[in-house]
Design a protein around this motif. Structure first.
Motif, PDB file in Angstrom:
ATOM      1  N   VAL A  19       0.554  -1.088   0.132  1.00 56.03           N
ATOM      2  CA  VAL A  19       0.035   0.149  -0.019  1.00 56.03           C
ATOM      3  C   VAL A  19       0.889   1.257   0.080  1.00 56.03           C
ATOM      4  O   VAL A  19       0.562   2.155  -0.742  1.00 56.03           O
ATOM      5  CB  VAL A  19      -1.074   0.018   1.217  1.00 56.03           C
ATOM      6  N   TYR A  20       2.016   1.293   0.559  1.00 54.59           N
ATOM      7  CA  TYR A  20       2.905   2.497   1.012  1.00 54.59           C
ATOM      8  C   TYR A  20       3.471   2.931  -0.448  1.00 54.59           C
ATOM      9  O   TYR A  20       3.452   3.935  -0.901  1.00 54.59           O
ATOM     10  CB  TYR A  20       3.813   1.990   1.903  1.00 54.59           C
ATOM     11  N   VAL A  21       3.952   1.623  -1.096  1.00 57.73           N
ATOM     12  CA  VAL A  21       4.721   2.030  -2.378  1.00 57.73           C
ATOM     13  C   VAL A  21       3.693   2.320  -3.305  1.00 57.73           C
ATOM     14  O   VAL A  21       4.071   3.300  -4.188  1.00 57.73           O
ATOM     15  CB  VAL A  21       5.419   0.900  -2.750  1.00 57.73           C
ATOM     16  N   SER A  22       2.556   1.745  -3.145  1.00 55.34           N
ATOM     17  CA  SER A  22       1.298   2.230  -4.398  1.00 55.34           C
ATOM     18  C   SER A  22       0.894   3.641  -3.950  1.00 55.34           C
ATOM     19  O   SER A  22       0.693   4.302  -4.991  1.00 55.34           O
ATOM     20  CB  SER A  22       0.193   1.322  -4.272  1.00 55.34           C
ATOM     21  N   VAL A  23       0.960   4.036  -2.810  1.00 54.46           N
ATOM     22  CA  VAL A  23       0.174   5.275  -2.557  1.00 54.46           C
ATOM     23  C   VAL A  23       1.254   6.331  -3.057  1.00 54.46           C
ATOM     24  O   VAL A  23       0.931   7.346  -3.756  1.00 54.46           O
ATOM     25  CB  VAL A  23      -0.014   5.580  -1.210  1.00 54.46           C
ATOM     26  N   TYR A  24       2.583   6.037  -2.759  1.00 52.88           N
ATOM     27  CA  TYR A  24       3.718   7.459  -3.063  1.00 52.88           C
ATOM     28  C   TYR A  24       3.780   7.310  -4.343  1.00 52.88           C
ATOM     29  O   TYR A  24       3.809   8.507  -5.296  1.00 52.88           O
ATOM     30  CB  TYR A  24       4.975   6.773  -2.275  1.00 52.88           C
ATOM     31  N   GLY A  25       3.963   6.104  -5.028  1.00 56.58           N
ATOM     32  CA  GLY A  25       3.953   6.101  -6.526  1.00 56.58           C
ATOM     33  C   GLY A  25       2.668   6.862  -7.369  1.00 56.58           C
ATOM     34  O   GLY A  25       2.992   7.561  -8.138  1.00 56.58           O
ATOM     35  N   GLY A  26       1.659   6.591  -6.666  1.00 56.58           N
ATOM     36  CA  GLY A  26       0.307   6.955  -7.633  1.00 56.58           C
ATOM     37  C   GLY A  26       0.454   8.781  -7.320  1.00 56.58           C
ATOM     38  O   GLY A  26      -0.062   9.367  -8.236  1.00 56.58           O
ATOM     39  N   PHE A  27       0.777   8.914  -6.088  1.00 58.81           N
ATOM     40  CA  PHE A  27       0.476  10.281  -5.857  1.00 58.81           C
ATOM     41  C   PHE A  27       1.894  11.309  -6.548  1.00 58.81           C
ATOM     42  O   PHE A  27       1.453  12.227  -7.132  1.00 58.81           O
ATOM     43  CB  PHE A  27       0.696  10.598  -4.180  1.00 58.81           C
ATOM     44  N   GLN A  28       2.903  10.664  -6.802  1.00 57.14           N
ATOM     45  CA  GLN A  28       3.977  10.967  -7.568  1.00 57.14           C
ATOM     46  C   GLN A  28       3.549  11.113  -8.981  1.00 57.14           C
ATOM     47  O   GLN A  28       3.972  12.191  -9.807  1.00 57.14           O
ATOM     48  CB  GLN A  28       5.296  10.638  -7.369  1.00 57.14           C
ATOM     49  N   LEU A  29       2.836  10.073  -9.188  1.00 56.13           N
ATOM     50  CA  LEU A  29       2.301  10.285 -10.873  1.00 56.13           C
ATOM     51  C   LEU A  29       1.361  11.017 -10.881  1.00 56.13           C
ATOM     52  O   LEU A  29       1.361  11.883 -12.122  1.00 56.13           O
ATOM     53  CB  LEU A  29       1.723   8.898 -11.241  1.00 56.13           C
ATOM     54  N   ALA A  30       0.507  11.640  -9.938  1.00 53.22           N
ATOM     55  CA  ALA A  30      -0.490  12.477 -10.175  1.00 53.22           C
ATOM     56  C   ALA A  30       0.373  14.046 -10.277  1.00 53.22           C
ATOM     57  O   ALA A  30      -0.134  14.579 -11.036  1.00 53.22           O
ATOM     58  CB  ALA A  30      -1.454  12.659  -8.864  1.00 53.22           C
ATOM     59  N   ILE A  31       1.252  14.057  -9.436  1.00 49.56           N
ATOM     60  CA  ILE A  31       1.930  15.458  -9.785  1.00 49.56           C
ATOM     61  C   ILE A  31       2.566  15.471 -11.292  1.00 49.56           C
ATOM     62  O   ILE A  31       2.369  16.646 -11.820  1.00 49.56           O
ATOM     63  CB  ILE A  31       3.076  15.369  -8.672  1.00 49.56           C
ATOM     64  N   THR A  32       3.319  14.528 -11.684  1.00 44.75           N
ATOM     65  CA  THR A  32       3.655  14.563 -12.779  1.00 44.75           C
ATOM     66  C   THR A  32       2.372  14.625 -14.155  1.00 44.75           C
ATOM     67  O   THR A  32       2.950  15.497 -15.165  1.00 44.75           O
ATOM     68  CB  THR A  32       4.618  13.238 -13.381  1.00 44.75           C
ATOM     69  N   ALA A  33       1.536  13.876 -14.030  1.00 48.13           N
ATOM     70  CA  ALA A  33       0.483  14.290 -14.995  1.00 48.13           C
ATOM     71  C   ALA A  33      -0.094  15.395 -14.831  1.00 48.13           C
ATOM     72  O   ALA A  33      -0.265  16.228 -15.963  1.00 48.13           O
ATOM     73  CB  ALA A  33      -0.512  13.278 -14.690  1.00 48.13           C
ATOM     74  N   ARG A  34      -0.376  16.160 -13.752  1.00 48.79           N
ATOM     75  CA  ARG A  34      -0.826  17.518 -13.668  1.00 48.79           C
ATOM     76  C   ARG A  34       0.178  18.423 -14.232  1.00 48.79           C
ATOM     77  O   ARG A  34      -0.134  19.523 -14.933  1.00 48.79           O
ATOM     78  CB  ARG A  34      -1.104  17.880 -12.186  1.00 48.79           C
ATOM     79  N   MET A  35       1.517  18.188 -13.877  1.00 54.96           N
ATOM     80  CA  MET A  35       2.724  19.157 -14.612  1.00 54.96           C
ATOM     81  C   MET A  35       2.509  18.934 -16.179  1.00 54.96           C
ATOM     82  O   MET A  35       2.721  19.791 -16.741  1.00 54.96           O
ATOM     83  CB  MET A  35       3.842  18.546 -14.111  1.00 54.96           C
ATOM     84  N   VAL A  36       2.301  17.843 -16.784  1.00 54.54           N
ATOM     85  CA  VAL A  36       2.430  17.816 -18.016  1.00 54.54           C
ATOM     86  C   VAL A  36       1.000  18.789 -18.666  1.00 54.54           C
ATOM     87  O   VAL A  36       1.514  19.087 -19.843  1.00 54.54           O
ATOM     88  CB  VAL A  36       2.040  16.081 -18.450  1.00 54.54           C
ATOM     89  N   HIS A  37      -0.033  18.422 -18.177  1.00 51.04           N
ATOM     90  CA  HIS A  37      -1.175  19.295 -18.559  1.00 51.04           C
ATOM     91  C   HIS A  37      -1.018  20.837 -18.504  1.00 51.04           C
ATOM     92  O   HIS A  37      -1.342  21.503 -19.349  1.00 51.04           O
ATOM     93  CB  HIS A  37      -2.235  18.882 -17.587  1.00 51.04           C
ATOM     94  N   PHE A  38      -0.243  21.170 -17.424  1.00 49.00           N
ATOM     95  CA  PHE A  38      -0.046  22.785 -17.436  1.00 49.00           C
ATOM     96  C   PHE A  38       1.010  23.328 -17.801  1.00 49.00           C
ATOM     97  O   PHE A  38       1.122  24.346 -18.416  1.00 49.00           O
ATOM     98  CB  PHE A  38      -0.332  22.903 -15.663  1.00 49.00           C
TER      99      PHE A  38
END
Length: 359
Positions: A94-113
């Motif tokens: 769960v820990y690895v999934s949460v951290y990996g998922g949240f960092q992916l969200a930051i990157t995805a948002r950065m790509v968009h903006f």
């Protein structure tokens, strides 16, 4: 590209994985909070916290390496038993999934903006996960070899950026005020926590007899990240000033718009820098998927490799979408506070193994 398919990595590949996976993501997420806390002395905080993390991981890698004669998952089961081992592996999953998922969200948002507003954050996340799926499916060695190439490219690019940006630095901005000195130590703790999410290192340690070399490889990797983050933070503060840097969502990336490339080679320079961070996010996502899929295979012995990787991708995407749906990203930065507890969980099995050997 041919691989020996032994699912092992060398010490050099371990260093490359750490640099490639965590350099870009920590550079995006870490400086913002540290600048708010330490002001003009943020770069000092980054260096102090990062150096402490480098020494800390050196010691832990040296101690843990003595107990890992098998894979990390098998070490957990052998030393903690069936049920406690299951709980520990589930928590790490769960820990690895949460951290990996949240960092992916930051990157995805950065790509968009910053890169292309017509590309949705969801599509960017799906594209990164799709590529990571293939890499993770090929195993640990594939992640290691790709990281070797990625780390070299990243570091060469960063050195180039620093060389052309350094002459324009305003050193007076980087002199901490008396009030900021009080926040430097607090910022150093934040820096330590932001780097300490790389507890992945305990699971990725090579199974070999070169314990000191492995520990030094870990130390060197984190020291490189520390130096790059410290200098990058100094550049951002020098470029924008302290107050303006606090208002920037990604100060290290956005400073690229103010960097003059020789001969105006690039028009949208922040896109070039964003691409570097997306590359790092891809490595981190592949690493997260690989680790969580191996944990699934350790828990459920008969699970198919393709199915375990797909499941790991789905869970990581779930947490990514959760972070994206929140709008704000306070939870992403707040996750660093749980690292101390996670160290206790991840080091439980190696500690038990070490105690048994002493007896």
């Amino acid at each position: 590209m041919n691989f020996s398919c032994n699912n092992k990595i060398s010490n050099n590949q371990l260093s490359a994985v750490i640099i490639a996976a965590f350099l870009g993501c920590t550079a995006v997420s870490a400086p913002l909070g540290i600048i708010e806390t330490a002001g003009g002395g943020a770069y000092i905080s980054v260096f102090l916290g990062g150096f402490a993390a480098s020494v800390f991981f050196y010691l832990l890698a040296w101690l843990t390496g003595k107990t890992l004669t098998d894979s990390y998952e098998n070490t957990v089961r052998q030393n903690l038993g069936k049920w406690l081992g299951f709980i520990v592996l589930a928590v790490i999953f769960v820990y690895v999934s949460v951290y990996g998922g949240f960092q992916l969200a930051i990157t995805a948002r950065m790509v968009h903006f910053t890169m292309e507003k017509s590309v949705s954050s969801l599509f960017a996340a799906l594209l990164i996960v799709f590529v990571a799926f293939y890499t993770a499916l090929r195993g640990r060695e594939c992640v290691g070899r790709i990281s070797e190439t990625a780390a070299v490219i990243m570091l060469l690019f960063i050195v180039f950026i620093f060389v052309i940006s350094a002459p324009s630095m305003d050193l007076t901005t980087l002199k901490p005020t008396p009030d900021e000195w009080r926040g430097i130590l607090e910022g150093a703790v934040m820096s330590f926590c932001s780097l300490s999410v790389a507890g992945y290192v305990f699971i990725m340690l090579p199974n070999n007899q070169s314990i000191k070399r492995t520990a030094f490889s870990v130390f060197l990797a984190f020291l490189v990240i520390t130096v790059v983050l410290s200098f990058g933070t100094a550049l951002a503060v020098s470029c924008f000033g302290v107050e303006e840097s606090k208002r920037k969502l990604w100060p290290v990336i956005q400073m690229m718009n103010y960097t003059e490339f020789p001969g105006s080679l690039v028009e949208r320079q922040e896109v070039l820098m964003s691409g570097f961070y997306v590359f790092s996010s891809f490595i981190l996502t592949a690493l997260s998927v690989h680790i969580t899929s191996e944990i699934l295979e350790s828990i459920f012995k008969r699970i198919n490799r393709v199915f375990s990787v797909l499941t790991a991708c789905a869970v990581l995407l779930f947490f990514c979408l959760t972070a994206l749906s929140q709008g704000g990203f306070d939870a992403v930065y707040g996750i660093y506070g749980f690292n101390a507890a996670m160290y206790g969980v991840m080091l439980l099995a190696p500690a038990v193994s070490l105690i048994r050997r002493k007896r």
